[in-house]
Scaffold this active site. Structure first.
Site, PDB file in Angstrom:
ATOM      1  N   GLU A  84      68.677  52.823  65.878  1.00  0.00           N
ATOM      2  CA  GLU A  84      68.292  51.937  66.978  1.00  0.00           C
ATOM      3  C   GLU A  84      69.292  50.804  67.198  1.00  0.00           C
ATOM      4  OE1 GLU A  84      63.653  52.408  65.788  1.00  0.00           O
ATOM      5  OE2 GLU A  84      64.067  51.429  67.686  1.00  0.00           O
ATOM      6  N   ASP A 131      55.616  52.668  72.555  1.00  0.00           N
ATOM      7  CA  ASP A 131      56.494  52.614  71.398  1.00  0.00           C
ATOM      8  C   ASP A 131      55.964  51.526  70.454  1.00  0.00           C
ATOM      9  OD1 ASP A 131      60.095  53.120  71.176  1.00  0.00           O
ATOM     10  OD2 ASP A 131      58.596  52.845  69.599  1.00  0.00           O
TER      11      ASP A 131
HETATM   12  C1  GLC Z   1      60.708  53.132  66.947  1.00  0.00           C
HETATM   13  C2  GLC Z   1      61.397  53.994  67.965  1.00  0.00           C
HETATM   14  C3  GLC Z   1      60.639  55.235  68.319  1.00  0.00           C
HETATM   15  C4  GLC Z   1      59.778  55.691  67.166  1.00  0.00           C
HETATM   16  C5  GLC Z   1      58.746  54.614  66.897  1.00  0.00           C
HETATM   17  C6  GLC Z   1      57.861  54.954  65.692  1.00  0.00           C
HETATM   18  O1  GLC Z   1      60.928  51.776  67.209  1.00  0.00           O
HETATM   19  O2  GLC Z   1      61.812  53.375  69.169  1.00  0.00           O
HETATM   20  O3  GLC Z   1      61.597  56.221  68.702  1.00  0.00           O
HETATM   21  O4  GLC Z   1      59.135  56.912  67.493  1.00  0.00           O
HETATM   22  O5  GLC Z   1      59.319  53.339  66.697  1.00  0.00           O
HETATM   23  O6  GLC Z   1      58.619  54.958  64.520  1.00  0.00           O
END
Ligand code: GLC
Length: 727
Positions: A492, A292
């Site tokens: 988030e 991530d």
């Molecule tokens: C974010 C998320 C993830 C996403 C990634 C790229 O923090 O946790 O779901 O795909 O970053 O944007």
């Protein structure tokens, strides 16, 4: 071709005649991968494992200089102007740069297209996953995936970080709306979206790579704390959070993203057992694992990333690191770890094989640039019609009283309606987070139809549909008031709600004004999760959960005015109070509305002529409705086993020609059986016999209808003699 070396490694032998094997599309992908791998320097290979955000590239030429294999747009990271054409130009420009490298390996570009191509202004925005889960319609969700893929491909992008297959167990979690539901059944069923996204072949027009995320247990953290700690036994983790990933792997998902969260205190980004042994080994996942956003940085709990963290993440089984900023440092540190022998070449080659296999399968070597035939279709009427269908089917009618024939809904098209609430006429609010920007925003952020606009289009006379955000101006002359309230956008951790889960003061004030008028009140909740509303429910004549419908708000109006009866069912249990969180099906707590709850309208249309039933010889042997005949069958399957424990799933099928109102399954295990966890049923014992009864919401089975429940247990998984009946 001029051979050149970059920081060591032997350059590819310059070919003077036939093109290298990896450029030959007639060869098997494995052969092309091996040929390309044999030509790559260490830095070529490290570059393929490096993903950078488009905004982090100080100079686009760094893409070639550092042999970077992947670019992403984090939430809201868009070109200016934010138009499909500008996205396609940006993508093609990055690709042209990547193809200037000696081996000409194309980049793979990823975005969070989590409810349509939601970074792009003008794209169709579909309901967020919690609404799609309420449809209980895997076929619809597959079609949503297909439409999303075609809009994404129209901007050149090859890869979406979707679907989230999280099982949201605590509605305080800020990402509850990214979950299809609180039991593994629902996200497992909705993995059809992967088929829509990836199509029949990854290199087919409009197909893109999908990502099962976030592996594993992101929705099960204590307190619903985003990126927190999931405290479960391995049996429970496997029973609740693993099934959707198993289904995704079985569907051939191309990538898996690792969760920020921890399992019993160990960060997933460093969890070799779960990533390598379970995901890649036991489940047989052959795609590639991506971290991530800066997930590696969190391993030691300090800012930034170190060589030790890079080593730990790669050796755990992460194949590509979403750095996403300091790519030079990442390349340097990983090179150092490989040279020191702390990250093996075998691990580096395994990661490259996985990544390059997907690039070949996507057809990027043959067709590296945007398929411009798809660009003009972005946001087209066809996709918006599909989104409107998804909105309709996601609506869950929770309460419907106060009307002449039993319910205030559906509204008469001639009714004089007063609409209020900050979410009635706001595209941004009805779309939620991950829309144009990472967090989303209120206001007219992208083209679409608000709920109010949809209502006015449905009404026979739009002038009879008044609106005031705060409810000012309502009086007794109106037939009904409709308050569209709930939450404003978040994403988030910004959406975590450790405290109150109720409506805010503006919404409560608006509702009070409407109530004071004495006019029946319909509440439409636009929110990413259940809210704490039990204390107000008696003041509301009807309550409709609209979730986060996206740009096609007319789908909500379709249900309010009865053009389509509501068919949605709760994908999550609806709390009686926030103090009950976490509250989930089968946990013994008494909810306001149970998982699966959903009302519809009384059948007001002309009865469809029923097909004449073949009369069974009453009571005869062939009569499945006869006394003594089993009214259902139970298919008992062991879906997972580990030392001392196992997971079973049982599918109950109605074998009669009439609707079954409730079922129970009985069996007598061959030995001691310790039940650890159960879902979609209630398990009791009578002596040595185990009795599973339906959960209420899944008790009603149409002829040939099915319901599935599951449990984990210690003891013997021996298949017992299973009987099925209707209590
Ligand atoms: C974010 C998320 C993830 C996403 C990634 C790229 O923090 O946790 O779901 O795909 O970053 O944007």
């Amino acid at each position: 071709m001029v051979a050149c070396t970059l920081n060591g490694g032997t350059p590819a032998a310059a070919s003077t005649d036939a093109p290298p094997a990896y450029e030959d599309p007639t060869l098997p992908v494995d052969d092309r991968v091996e040929d390309l791998l044999s030509r790559m320097t260490l830095d070529d290979k490290i570059g393929q494992m490096t993903q950078v955000d488009r905004g982090a590239l100080e100079n686009p030429s760094d893409l070639a200089t550092y042999r970077i294999g992947s670019v992403l747009s984090g939430g809201g990271s868009a070109p200016t102007p934010n138009t499909p054409q500008a996205w396609a130009e940006m993508y093609d420009s990055f690709q042209r740069t990547a193809l200037t490298t000696p081996l000409g390996i194309p980049v793979i570009y990823g975005v969070d297209a989590v409810h349509g191509h939601n970074n792009v202004r003008g794209a169709t925005i579909f309901p967020h996953n919690i609404g799609l889960g309420a449809t209980r319609d895997p076929d619809l969700v597959e079609r949503v995936g297909r439409a999303t893929a075609e809009e994404v491909a129209g901007t050149g992008i090859d890869w979406t970080f979707a679907p989230c297959l999280c099982v949201a167990r605590n509605d305080r979690w800020g990402r509850t709306y990214e979950s299809f539901g609180e039991v593994p059944e629902i996200p497992t069923a909705m993995t059809t979206i992967i088929d829509g996204l990836q199509g029949d072949a990854l290199d087919a027009p409009g197909s893109i790579l999908a990502t099962a995320k976030h592996y594993i247990g992101d929705g099960g953290t204590t307190g619903g704390d985003d990126q927190g700690n999931t405290e479960l036994s391995e049996a429970e983790l496997r029973a609740i959070h693993l099934p959707p990933f198993r289904a995704a792997v079985e569907r051939g998902v191309g990538s898996v993203m690792v969760s920020y969260s921890s399992w019993n205190g160990v960060k997933l980004h460093g969890h070799r057992h779960l990533i390598t042994d379970v995901l890649k080994g036991e489940l047989g996942f052959t795609g590639f694992v991506v971290s991530d956003w800066a997930g590696v940085d969190q391993l030691d709990g300090r800012e930034g990333f170190t060589a030790a963290e890079v080593r730990e993440a790669i050796n755990a089984g992460i194949d590509m690191v979403m750095v996403p900023h300091d790519y030079r440092r990442f390349v340097e540190l990983l090179r150092g770890e490989v040279r020191a022998g702390r990250v093996s070449m075998e691990r580096v080659d395994d990661a490259n094989r996985r990544i390059l296999t997907k690039k070949f399968e996507l057809g990027l070597f043959e067709n590296p640039y945007t398929d411009r035939s798809l660009t003009a279709g972005i946001g087209s009427d066809d996709y918006r019609r599909l989104a409107r269908e998804a909105v309709r089917k996601s609506q869950v009618l929770l309460k419907n009283d106060g009307g002449a024939d039993g319910g205030v809904l559906p509204l008469e098209k001639s009714a004089k309606v007063f609409v209020a609430g900050r979410n009635a006429d706001d595209i941004g609010n009805q779309s939620g987070g991950w829309t144009i920007t990472w967090q989303g925003a209120s206001g007219d952020i992208t083209p679409g139809t608000t709920i109010l606009e949809g209502m006015r289009a449905s009404a026979s006379d739009p002038s009879r549909v008044a609106y005031d955000r705060y409810g000012h101006g309502i009086d007794g002359s109106y037939d009904v008031a409709v308050a569209v309230v709930g939450e404003t956008p978040y994403a988030e951790m910004e959406g975590d709600r450790p405290g109150s889960m109720g409506l805010d003061q503006e919404d409560l004030n608006t509702l009070s004004r409407l109530r004071a008028s004495g006019v029946p009140v319909v509440v439409v909740l636009v929110s990413g999760r259940p809210l704490d509303v039990a204390g107000h429910l008696e003041d509301w004549d009807a309550l409709l959960a609209a979730w986060l419908p996206g740009t096609e708000g007319a789908g909500v109006a379709d249900v309010l005015y009865g053009d389509h009866a509501p068919t949605g069912r709760l994908p999550v249990t609806w709390m009686r109070s926030a103090g009950q969180q976490p509250i989930n099906d089968g946990d013994g707590k008494t909810p306001l509305f149970p998982l699966g709850h959903g009302l519809t309208y009384p059948d007001t249309g002309p009865d469809e002529p029923e097909e004449p039933e073949e009369p069974e010889e009453p009571g005869g042997p062939g009569d499945p409705d006869g006394p003594g005949a089993e009214r259902c069958t139970a298919d008992y399957r062991i879906v997972n086993q580990w030392p001392g424990g196992f997971q079973a799933e049982v599918t109950v099928r109605n074998t009669t020609s009439t609707t079954l109102e409730g079922w129970e399954v009985r069996w007598t295990p061959s030995g001691a059986l310790g039940i650890d966890s159960v879902w979609n049923a209630t398990l009791t014992r009578s002596g040595d016999t185990v009795i599973a009864t339906d959960s209420g919401w899944n008790g009603r089975l149409a002829p040939d209808g099915t319901a599935t429940f599951g449990f984990t247990a210690t003891g013997s998984p021996a298949v017992p003699g299973v009987s099925c009946g209707s209590p």
